[in-house]
Design an enzyme around this catalytic site. Structure first.
Site, mmCIF file in Angstrom:
data_model
loop_
_atom_site.group_PDB
_atom_site.id
_atom_site.type_symbol
_atom_site.label_atom_id
_atom_site.label_comp_id
_atom_site.label_asym_id
_atom_site.label_seq_id
_atom_site.Cartn_x
_atom_site.Cartn_y
_atom_site.Cartn_z
ATOM 1 N N PRO A 239 -87.665 -55.611 5.096
ATOM 2 C CA PRO A 239 -86.924 -54.664 4.250
ATOM 3 C C PRO A 239 -87.000 -53.295 4.928
ATOM 4 O O PRO A 239 -88.081 -52.726 5.078
ATOM 5 C CB PRO A 239 -87.705 -54.682 2.932
ATOM 6 C CG PRO A 239 -89.085 -55.104 3.313
ATOM 7 C CD PRO A 239 -88.962 -55.992 4.524
ATOM 8 N N ASP A 409 -90.127 -50.906 8.882
ATOM 9 C CA ASP A 409 -90.356 -52.036 7.976
ATOM 10 C C ASP A 409 -91.137 -51.518 6.771
ATOM 11 O O ASP A 409 -92.319 -51.162 6.883
ATOM 12 C CB ASP A 409 -91.140 -53.121 8.716
ATOM 13 C CG ASP A 409 -91.300 -54.389 7.907
ATOM 14 O OD1 ASP A 409 -91.192 -54.331 6.667
ATOM 15 O OD2 ASP A 409 -91.548 -55.450 8.515
ATOM 16 N N HIS A 410 -90.483 -51.504 5.604
ATOM 17 C CA HIS A 410 -91.098 -50.908 4.421
ATOM 18 C C HIS A 410 -92.227 -51.761 3.849
ATOM 19 O O HIS A 410 -92.918 -51.340 2.906
ATOM 20 C CB HIS A 410 -90.032 -50.669 3.339
ATOM 21 C CG HIS A 410 -90.247 -49.413 2.559
ATOM 22 N ND1 HIS A 410 -91.501 -48.949 2.198
ATOM 23 C CD2 HIS A 410 -89.375 -48.502 2.055
ATOM 24 C CE1 HIS A 410 -91.398 -47.834 1.505
ATOM 25 N NE2 HIS A 410 -90.109 -47.531 1.411
ATOM 26 N N ARG A 411 -92.456 -52.961 4.398
ATOM 27 C CA ARG A 411 -93.592 -53.763 3.940
ATOM 28 C C ARG A 411 -94.908 -53.080 4.269
ATOM 29 O O ARG A 411 -95.885 -53.183 3.512
ATOM 30 C CB ARG A 411 -93.572 -55.149 4.583
ATOM 31 C CG ARG A 411 -92.448 -56.069 4.127
ATOM 32 C CD ARG A 411 -92.506 -57.399 4.852
ATOM 33 N NE ARG A 411 -92.404 -57.236 6.303
ATOM 34 C CZ ARG A 411 -92.611 -58.213 7.179
ATOM 35 N NH1 ARG A 411 -92.957 -59.426 6.749
ATOM 36 N NH2 ARG A 411 -92.477 -57.995 8.468
ATOM 37 N N VAL A 412 -94.938 -52.385 5.410
ATOM 38 C CA VAL A 412 -96.193 -51.746 5.840
ATOM 39 C C VAL A 412 -96.051 -50.246 6.089
ATOM 40 O O VAL A 412 -97.042 -49.523 6.070
ATOM 41 C CB VAL A 412 -96.749 -52.416 7.121
ATOM 42 C CG1 VAL A 412 -97.203 -53.831 6.836
ATOM 43 C CG2 VAL A 412 -95.714 -52.400 8.232
#
Length: 437
Positions: A239, A409-412
């Protein structure tokens, strides 16, 4: 001794390759170590050298054919050596596309089971080569079925299937068809071709030809298929959010000019590799990867630099870019780009990247959203440098502004972390002396 040529395995993940071109043709002499054919994988094109000396007796996989790794694609042997045992049943030469349609001819059957050794006199073998006859199809009349020179002389290929009966046509239709170069067999009719049938056929052909010129369908090559697969995988995996920030490149332009004055030639891409690598050591989340819900921190910076090719894109890496000088980075980036464009890039150069820079500034692009090169978590897009009016100390001045587009990457990588990292890159570029701090 005959040598089977197989599709080489050029990397741990390679499962198949496409023969993009043969540099020798059947019957050519080849020497061990000289270029024999080119293989296109999902990442690059490699020139493969001959593994033996002899004659390229048989090409099994033609140009454009995709073959699993370690499958046979050709045979190298002595000019008079029997290779029938090396050609498995059904291993006839492959072609990239079906041959033009024609009336089917009766296929000749081999004179002996597939793979059985052909016993023939040397003179019979020589005569068969001269006549272009596959000696496996010749029935031997000598002792123990030995093929003699006379057997080859008397050999006749299976006759072609009888020709279709002539199409009935009126004299005028036959003349019009002959003048227009039309095969009467192609013209729809009701038992007898008339002149009107020819005229209708010509009109339909023109309409179809005009329509066909509007579109063209071309199969994706190996590299393009890999790019499509990787981009879709990246889109489905991460994402992403893209952050854009303008950078005043006045100080960087001056810095580059100072280096040129000392005969140190570097590009803006080289400078970005060096400066961004330093920022990554301060913001390790932008230099990590994700696997099995775990964050893998990298205590090194392998900087990927996107290189555009005629048929796609590759991203070779500058290993340990954070520890290298500008001149080292310049030499490596230049060497990697040259190898990528010439097809000589080693597979190792495409592995192990931790962050990627992609520069579209030379195309005048002002902003874009680059797609992350998995399994990395961020990529920096570089745009054109353009003179713009800005306010400095209460006055309007003209400054060279370059936009940076960071996709993360908005996960991290949270938005605040991405913004801080991009601000740090901006600060370093606008104040090169901080690289010494």
């Amino acid at each position: 001794m005959a040598k089977v040529v197989v599709m080489p395995k050029l990397g741990l993940t390679m499962t198949e390759g496409t023969v993009s071109s043969w540099l020798k043709k059947e019957g050519d002499a080849v020497k061990e170590g000289e270029p024999l054919f080119e293989v296109e994988t999902d990442k690059l094109t490699n020139t493969i050298e001959a593994s033996a000396t002899g004659v390229l007796r048989r090409i099994i996989a033609g140009e454009g054919v995709t073959v699993p790794v370690l499958d046979k694609i050709a045979v190298i042997a002595a000019a008079d050596e029997d290779i029938s045992g090396l050609l498995a049943p059904g291993a006839a030469p492959a072609a990239a596309a079906p041959a033009a349609s024609a009336a089917p001819a009766a296929a000749a059957a081999p004179a002996r089971p597939a793979g059985e050794r052909v016993v023939a006199s040397p003179r019979a073998k020589k005569l068969a080569r001269e006549k272009g006859i596959d000696i496996a199809f010749v029935t031997g009349t000598g002792p123990n079925g030995r093929v003699t020179e006379e057997d080859v002389e008397n050999y006749k290929a299976a006759p072609a299937a009888p020709a279709e009966p002539a199409v009935k046509a009126s004299p005028l239709a036959a003349k019009v068809a002959a003048d227009a170069g039309i095969d009467l067999a192609d013209v729809p009719n009701h038992g007898r071709v008339l002149a009107q049938d020819i005229l209708s056929y010509l009109e339909n052909s023109r309409e179809k030809g005009a329509e066909a010129e509007r579109e063209e369908t071309v199969a994706m090559n190996g590299m393009r298929k890999a790019i499509a697969k990787n981009m879709l995988n990246s889109h489905m995996t991460s994402p992403t959010v893209t952050f854009n920030l303008g950078v005043d490149m006045t100080a960087m332009k001056d810095y580059r000019e100072q280096l040129k004055g000392k005969d140190i030639k570097v590009s803006y891409t080289d400078l970005l590799v060096k400066f961004v690598a330093k920022a990554l050591t301060e913001y390790p989340l932008l230099n990590c990867s994700v696997a099995d819900n775990k964050i893998i921190y990298k205590h090194y910076v392998n900087m990927g630099v996107a290189v555009a090719l005629d048929n796609g894109l590759v991203v070779p890496n500058v290993p340990d870019a954070d520890k290298k000088s500008l001149t080292q980075i310049h030499d490596e980036v230049k060497d990697l780009a040259e190898k990528a464009r010439s097809g000589g890039l080693p597979m190792e150069a495409l592995k192990g990247g931790t962050f990627t820079i992609t520069n579209l500034g030379m195309y005048g692009i002002e902003s874009f959203s680059p797609i992350i090169n998995q399994p990395e978590v961020a990529i920096l897009g570089v745009t054109t440098m353009e003179d713009k009016v800005v306010v400095r100390n209460g006055e309007m001045v003209i400054r060279p502004i370059m936009n940076l587009s960071l996709t993360a990457d908005h996960r991290v990588v949270d938005g605040s972390v991405a913004a801080e990292f991009l601000q740090r890159v901006k600060t370093l570029l606008e104040n090169p002396a901080l690289m010494l701090a």
